[in-house]
Write a protein that holds these residues in place. Structure first.
Motif, PDB file in Angstrom:
ATOM      1  N   GLN A 164       0.809  -1.300   0.117  1.00  0.00           N
ATOM      2  CA  GLN A 164      -0.244   0.073   0.015  1.00  0.00           C
ATOM      3  C   GLN A 164       1.044   1.142   0.090  1.00  0.00           C
ATOM      4  O   GLN A 164       0.481   2.256  -0.543  1.00  0.00           O
ATOM      5  CB  GLN A 164      -0.898   0.079   1.121  1.00  0.00           C
ATOM      6  CG  GLN A 164      -2.228  -0.849   0.931  1.00  0.00           C
ATOM      7  CD  GLN A 164      -3.034  -1.120   2.271  1.00  0.00           C
ATOM      8  OE1 GLN A 164      -2.474  -0.511   3.358  1.00  0.00           O
ATOM      9  NE2 GLN A 164      -4.274  -1.717   1.977  1.00  0.00           N
ATOM     10  N   ALA A 165       2.074   1.219   0.788  1.00  0.00           N
ATOM     11  CA  ALA A 165       2.712   2.264   0.610  1.00  0.00           C
ATOM     12  C   ALA A 165       3.495   2.532  -0.462  1.00  0.00           C
ATOM     13  O   ALA A 165       3.792   3.778  -0.923  1.00  0.00           O
ATOM     14  CB  ALA A 165       3.784   2.155   1.831  1.00  0.00           C
ATOM     15  N   ALA A 166       3.771   1.528  -1.211  1.00  0.00           N
ATOM     16  CA  ALA A 166       4.283   1.683  -2.463  1.00  0.00           C
ATOM     17  C   ALA A 166       3.446   2.021  -3.682  1.00  0.00           C
ATOM     18  O   ALA A 166       3.806   2.017  -4.809  1.00  0.00           O
ATOM     19  CB  ALA A 166       5.168   0.249  -2.758  1.00  0.00           C
ATOM     20  N   ASP A 167       1.999   1.760  -3.071  1.00  0.00           N
ATOM     21  CA  ASP A 167       1.077   2.193  -4.044  1.00  0.00           C
ATOM     22  C   ASP A 167       0.930   0.953  -5.151  1.00  0.00           C
ATOM     23  O   ASP A 167       0.726   1.379  -6.463  1.00  0.00           O
ATOM     24  CB  ASP A 167       0.972   3.531  -4.737  1.00  0.00           C
ATOM     25  CG  ASP A 167      -0.223   4.040  -5.470  1.00  0.00           C
ATOM     26  OD1 ASP A 167      -1.270   3.440  -5.064  1.00  0.00           O
ATOM     27  OD2 ASP A 167      -0.144   4.565  -6.413  1.00  0.00           O
ATOM     28  N   VAL A 168       1.091  -0.130  -4.888  1.00  0.00           N
ATOM     29  CA  VAL A 168       0.834  -1.291  -5.639  1.00  0.00           C
ATOM     30  C   VAL A 168      -0.236  -2.398  -4.894  1.00  0.00           C
ATOM     31  O   VAL A 168      -0.334  -2.035  -3.935  1.00  0.00           O
ATOM     32  CB  VAL A 168       2.341  -1.794  -6.115  1.00  0.00           C
ATOM     33  CG1 VAL A 168       3.334  -0.998  -6.715  1.00  0.00           C
ATOM     34  CG2 VAL A 168       2.836  -2.572  -4.753  1.00  0.00           C
ATOM     35  N   GLY A 169      -0.334  -3.228  -5.789  1.00  0.00           N
ATOM     36  CA  GLY A 169      -1.376  -4.379  -5.231  1.00  0.00           C
ATOM     37  C   GLY A 169      -0.470  -5.261  -4.578  1.00  0.00           C
ATOM     38  O   GLY A 169       0.655  -5.360  -4.781  1.00  0.00           O
ATOM     39  N   MET A 170      -1.546  -5.930  -3.503  1.00  0.00           N
ATOM     40  CA  MET A 170      -0.798  -6.865  -2.880  1.00  0.00           C
ATOM     41  C   MET A 170      -0.135  -7.822  -3.701  1.00  0.00           C
ATOM     42  O   MET A 170       0.919  -8.532  -3.188  1.00  0.00           O
ATOM     43  CB  MET A 170      -1.935  -7.377  -1.799  1.00  0.00           C
ATOM     44  CG  MET A 170      -1.655  -8.810  -1.380  1.00  0.00           C
ATOM     45  SD  MET A 170      -0.605  -8.658   0.060  1.00  0.00           S
ATOM     46  CE  MET A 170      -0.217 -10.436   0.193  1.00  0.00           C
ATOM     47  N   GLY A 171      -0.530  -8.667  -4.507  1.00  0.00           N
ATOM     48  CA  GLY A 171       0.013  -9.844  -5.253  1.00  0.00           C
ATOM     49  C   GLY A 171       1.137  -9.240  -6.061  1.00  0.00           C
ATOM     50  O   GLY A 171       2.001 -10.058  -6.311  1.00  0.00           O
ATOM     51  N   THR A 172       1.140  -8.186  -6.296  1.00  0.00           N
ATOM     52  CA  THR A 172       2.253  -7.640  -7.183  1.00  0.00           C
ATOM     53  C   THR A 172       3.626  -7.799  -6.483  1.00  0.00           C
ATOM     54  O   THR A 172       4.707  -8.241  -7.069  1.00  0.00           O
ATOM     55  CB  THR A 172       2.192  -6.070  -7.161  1.00  0.00           C
ATOM     56  OG1 THR A 172       1.110  -5.833  -7.952  1.00  0.00           O
ATOM     57  CG2 THR A 172       3.503  -5.535  -8.119  1.00  0.00           C
ATOM     58  N   PHE A 173       3.826  -7.872  -4.856  1.00  0.00           N
ATOM     59  CA  PHE A 173       4.779  -8.083  -4.103  1.00  0.00           C
ATOM     60  C   PHE A 173       5.365  -9.574  -4.710  1.00  0.00           C
ATOM     61  O   PHE A 173       6.817  -9.391  -4.879  1.00  0.00           O
ATOM     62  CB  PHE A 173       4.650  -8.260  -2.800  1.00  0.00           C
ATOM     63  CG  PHE A 173       5.603  -8.816  -1.952  1.00  0.00           C
ATOM     64  CD1 PHE A 173       6.353  -7.657  -1.279  1.00  0.00           C
ATOM     65  CD2 PHE A 173       5.758  -9.989  -1.663  1.00  0.00           C
ATOM     66  CE1 PHE A 173       7.595  -8.138  -0.521  1.00  0.00           C
ATOM     67  CE2 PHE A 173       6.943 -10.244  -0.782  1.00  0.00           C
ATOM     68  CZ  PHE A 173       7.770  -9.619  -0.356  1.00  0.00           C
TER      69      PHE A 173
END
Lengths: 218, 218
Positions: free
Chosen positions: B42-51
């Motif tokens: 969220q802090a990186a402003d990307v989706g969870m699965g993106t990690f």
DNA sequence: CACATTGATGACGACATCGTCAGTTACGAG
DNA sequence: CTCGTAACTGACGATGTCGTCATCAATGTG
């Protein structure tokens, strides 16, 4: 309510608390601070709920474990350096003995290493003793230090760096390495290289006496 | 498979990865390493699965974040010390600039502090550069060191101790403290007190150029 | 313009840890 | 001997985190 009677009940409570602290120190020594509370209580051979009779949180337990370990060792150091005339030697012997500690009592060493620099600025533990020794040596004219606090920075860092090195290089001679670092530090603190070397060559009292675990319960 | 074409898709991937690393560095800077992956994304402003498109585990991300930060700073140090004749000054300037870092770029400083001594023995980062500088100075006859590795122990410890001190005492003059510690270390490494003081009084290049975050993406 | 490829998304099931609490055991006083 | 208090116990519900996967969006290609 017996004031001077640490009777059965209190003794049991103290024993249980000591068991928890001992278990926590063991886990810390393995670098595992993220251990479930259940595992800690099992290692301490007490029930799960018992934990909450003594500590509110895991961190509280760890803090107690660290304070206990370092106070115990610090008291031992004080005991072993009483009676020395030269304040520089007091400092040197404290440092050298701490270096020896890493091999003799790896569990304490790991505690030191794990909590690292937090302990360097802490009000409890080894840092205040080192500061006291340095200041005494400065007052006696043995050390020449611009800023005691800044000298402490390097000394504390060296303690931890040494612990790390000895931990990663088990084959290295711990006594020789420790004495070498102590020598460097003494030189940094104002002694001549020759004098530093001489002081670090003096015999040391033996660490193998008491006190590695939590305070005895009674 | 375009070899020299970091085309759109690859750029987007790199940007996402950089965002994750930046977010991780921010959390590390706050001392919060136990942050849920969801919060990081969220802090990186990307989706969870993106990690999971970039890293297998949280630790992998942290490792990447630290390596990135330290390599960036190390490269900057190298750049700022090129052209110096005296190897002792190269070492001193590296140390002094690292000291300045703590106030200028607290996020990098905190990374250093958080991972602590792990980095002192690491193959990447600042440790190998410091070792290289010390060895060069020894070869040039500027430093007198019994054991380079043991000297490194104290130097690395001093870096971290200084970071800790400056972090806990924001009112303290960081430049003065750093130069004082550097002076002590130079004296320990074999320079006279006077020469150490002189070297630490020389002007320094400015840190404020580039490079605090993850490598720019293109 | 249609299709293929690669990365991004976020909801979901599985799993682990937490803190509590109702019941049990040990001690000591009356 | 009996009862009250304090510590211990371990099972249980609540909470939170993890990694996956079916789907979507964007880019590049024929």
């Amino acid at each position: 309510m017996p004031e001077h009677a640490p009777s059965r009940v209190e003794q049991r409570k103290a024993r249980t608390r000591a068991a928890l602290i001992r278990a926590a120190q063991a886990f810390i020594a393995e670098g595992k601070t993220a251990v479930p509370i259940l595992e800690i209580t099992q290692a301490a051979d007490v029930g799960m709920g018992t934990f909450y009779n003594h500590f509110e949180t895991k961190e509280q337990l760890y803090q107690a474990a660290v304070e206990n370990a370092l106070d115990t060792f610090g008291a031992l150091l004080d005991e072993l350096t009483t009676g020395l005339d030269d304040p520089a030697q007091v400092f040197a012997q404290g440092f050298r003995l701490t270096g020896r500690l890493h091999r003799r009592h790896p569990e304490l060493s790991k505690v030191l290493l794990h909590f690292g620099l937090e302990l360097a600025t802490s009000e409890n533990g080894l840092a205040p003793r080192a500061r006291r020794d340095i200041e005494a040596a400065v007052r006696a004219g043995r050390f020449t230090v611009g800023d005691t606090e800044l000298a402490m920075v390097t000394v504390a860092g060296a303690v931890l760096g040494l612990a790390q090195l000895l931990h990663h290089q088990p084959e290295r001679d711990d006594a020789a390495a420790t004495d070498r670092v102590t020598e460097d530090l003494l030189h940094m603190l104002g002694l001549t290289a020759a004098e530093a070397h001489e002081i670090c060559s003096r015999p040391l009292p033996d660490l193998d006496t008491t006190a590695t675990g939590p305070d005895s319960v009674a």
